[in-house]
Design an enzyme around this catalytic site. Structure first.
Site, short mmCIF file in Angstrom:
data_model
loop_
_atom_site.label_atom_id
_atom_site.label_comp_id
_atom_site.label_asym_id
_atom_site.label_seq_id
_atom_site.Cartn_x
_atom_site.Cartn_y
_atom_site.Cartn_z
N ARG A 110 -5.59 6.56 -5.79
CA ARG A 110 -5.78 8.05 -5.33
C ARG A 110 -7.15 8.63 -6.07
O ARG A 110 -7.52 9.57 -5.43
CB ARG A 110 -4.59 8.84 -5.97
CG ARG A 110 -3.15 8.56 -5.47
CD ARG A 110 -2.21 9.71 -5.85
NE ARG A 110 -1.00 9.22 -5.98
CZ ARG A 110 -0.09 9.18 -4.79
NH1 ARG A 110 -0.56 9.88 -3.71
NH2 ARG A 110 1.33 9.02 -4.93
N ASP B 77 -2.65 6.52 -1.94
CA ASP B 77 -2.12 5.76 -3.15
C ASP B 77 -1.63 4.38 -2.21
O ASP B 77 -0.95 4.20 -1.51
CB ASP B 77 -1.08 6.13 -3.97
CG ASP B 77 0.24 6.08 -3.47
OD1 ASP B 77 0.54 6.76 -2.27
OD2 ASP B 77 1.11 5.53 -3.91
N LYS C 98 -2.80 8.97 12.25
CA LYS C 98 -3.03 7.61 12.84
C LYS C 98 -2.12 7.75 14.15
O LYS C 98 -1.12 7.54 14.11
CB LYS C 98 -2.25 6.58 11.86
CG LYS C 98 -2.83 6.30 10.79
CD LYS C 98 -1.86 5.39 9.96
CE LYS C 98 -2.72 4.65 8.74
NZ LYS C 98 -1.60 3.76 7.80
N PHE D 214 -3.87 -0.02 6.15
CA PHE D 214 -3.33 0.57 4.91
C PHE D 214 -4.55 1.02 4.21
O PHE D 214 -5.51 0.38 3.84
CB PHE D 214 -2.81 -0.70 4.25
CG PHE D 214 -1.96 -0.16 3.16
CD1 PHE D 214 -2.15 0.88 2.22
CD2 PHE D 214 -0.77 -0.88 2.71
CE1 PHE D 214 -1.45 1.31 1.46
CE2 PHE D 214 0.07 -0.52 1.67
CZ PHE D 214 -0.30 0.51 0.98
N VAL D 215 -4.85 2.41 4.46
CA VAL D 215 -5.85 3.24 3.91
C VAL D 215 -5.54 3.79 2.38
O VAL D 215 -4.26 4.08 2.20
CB VAL D 215 -6.32 4.22 4.72
CG1 VAL D 215 -7.19 3.62 5.93
CG2 VAL D 215 -5.26 5.15 5.12
N GLU E 99 -2.43 18.48 4.38
CA GLU E 99 -1.89 17.15 4.33
C GLU E 99 -2.76 16.05 4.18
O GLU E 99 -4.25 16.56 4.72
CB GLU E 99 -0.97 16.82 5.50
CG GLU E 99 0.49 16.96 5.00
CD GLU E 99 1.07 15.94 4.02
OE1 GLU E 99 0.37 15.38 3.26
OE2 GLU E 99 2.27 15.59 3.99
N ASP E 100 -2.85 15.03 3.48
CA ASP E 100 -3.68 14.10 3.49
C ASP E 100 -3.82 13.31 4.69
O ASP E 100 -4.74 13.03 5.55
CB ASP E 100 -3.76 13.20 2.27
CG ASP E 100 -2.24 12.75 2.01
OD1 ASP E 100 -1.35 13.18 2.78
OD2 ASP E 100 -2.01 11.62 1.34
N ASP F 16 1.21 10.01 9.51
CA ASP F 16 1.49 8.72 9.98
C ASP F 16 2.61 8.58 11.04
O ASP F 16 2.24 8.80 12.21
CB ASP F 16 2.15 8.09 8.63
CG ASP F 16 1.77 6.53 8.73
OD1 ASP F 16 1.93 5.85 9.44
OD2 ASP F 16 1.45 6.05 7.43
N GLY G 202 -0.21 13.30 -2.38
CA GLY G 202 -1.44 12.75 -1.62
C GLY G 202 -2.60 14.18 -1.14
O GLY G 202 -3.61 13.71 -1.31
C1 PRP Z 1 2.53 10.52 2.58
C2 PRP Z 1 1.60 11.71 3.15
C3 PRP Z 1 2.51 12.34 3.80
C4 PRP Z 1 3.60 11.56 4.31
C5 PRP Z 1 3.22 11.15 6.01
O1 PRP Z 1 3.15 10.95 1.58
O2 PRP Z 1 1.03 12.28 2.20
O3 PRP Z 1 3.40 13.39 3.23
O4 PRP Z 1 3.30 10.55 3.68
O5 PRP Z 1 3.96 10.25 6.42
P1 PRP Z 1 4.69 10.48 7.74
O6 PRP Z 1 3.74 11.05 8.86
O7 PRP Z 1 5.23 9.12 8.27
O8 PRP Z 1 5.99 11.33 7.57
P2 PRP Z 1 3.89 9.88 0.72
O9 PRP Z 1 5.33 9.96 0.91
O10 PRP Z 1 3.22 8.45 0.51
O11 PRP Z 1 3.77 10.49 -0.81
P3 PRP Z 1 2.54 10.98 -1.59
O12 PRP Z 1 1.79 12.09 -0.86
O13 PRP Z 1 3.22 11.44 -3.04
O14 PRP Z 1 1.61 9.82 -1.74
#
Ligand code: PRP
Length: 184
Positions: free
Chosen positions: A170, A164, A136, A157-158, A104-105, A108, A48
């Site tokens: 993405r 993604d 968030k 859900f963004v 990080e993107d 959550d 991400g």
């Molecule tokens: C997303 C995002 C963070 C993580 C955050 O990655 O890039 O790494 O979730 O979530 P959290 O705060 O609840 O731990 P994802 O697992 O969706 O993988 P990706 O980056 O490959 O899309």
């Protein structure tokens, strides 16, 4: 890809490409001041963070910026983080004495980053800070001290700009809220 290319799949555009770029420029100026005279190792978390990393790194006006990547996966079923993280691809860089900035993107639950920060700090770093484009607050399960946050967003859900749904969207330039008909 522009929001207009997937208009029916989004309920709204939350952040335009311009808003994202302006925010990353603002954050970059802060980073340049905070790290003046020091070299930075940007650590991007696949997949991400690819867009944020590419734009943030290019916005920073210093040659003392290196990039490395990690891929992690959280154990557990479903789409929720479990807090137990497995390293799928580790860094190639020795972190001893390095000033690390995790890129990080989105934050959550905060579980991934809280684990990652502790993991990197245990490798003899000089410092570990975090830069996340989105957070968030309503989804937080653990508090993570994040030095640079772009935008606080609602618990929706963004997708887009690296984020993604089932590996798609993405490549959307903006960040939008995904319409429920796409995932139900
Ligand atoms: C997303 C995002 C963070 C993580 C955050 O990655 O890039 O790494 O979730 O979530 P959290 O705060 O609840 O731990 P994802 O697992 O969706 O993988 P990706 O980056 O490959 O899309």
């Amino acid at each position: 890809m522009e929001p207009a290319d997937v208009r029916d799949d989004l309920t709204e555009v939350l952040l335009t490409e311009q808003q994202i770029h302006e925010k990353l420029a603002e954050i970059s100026r802060r980073i340049e001041t905070d790290y003046a005279g020091r070299s930075i190792l940007l650590v991007g978390v696949l997949r991400g963070a690819v867009m944020v990393m590419a734009d943030l790194a290019r916005e920073l006006k210093s040659p003392e910026v290196e990039m490395d990547w990690m891929a992690v996966s959280s154990y557990g079923a479903g789409t929720q983080s479990s807090g137990v993280v497995r390293i799928l691809k580790d860094l190639d860089t020795d972190l001893t004495g390095r000033h690390v900035l995790i890129v990080e993107d989105i934050i959550d639950s905060g579980l991934t980053l809280s684990w990652l920060r502790a993991n990197l700090e245990s490798r003899g770093t000089a410092s570990v800070e975090i830069c996340a484009l989105l957070r968030k607050p309503d989804a937080a399960k653990v508090e993570v001290d994040v030095r640079y946050v772009g935008f606080e967003i609602p618990n929706a859900f963004v997708v887009g700009y690296g984020l993604d749904y089932a590996e798609k969207y993405r490549n959307l330039r903006a960040i939008g809220i995904l319409a429920p008909h796409v995932y139900t």
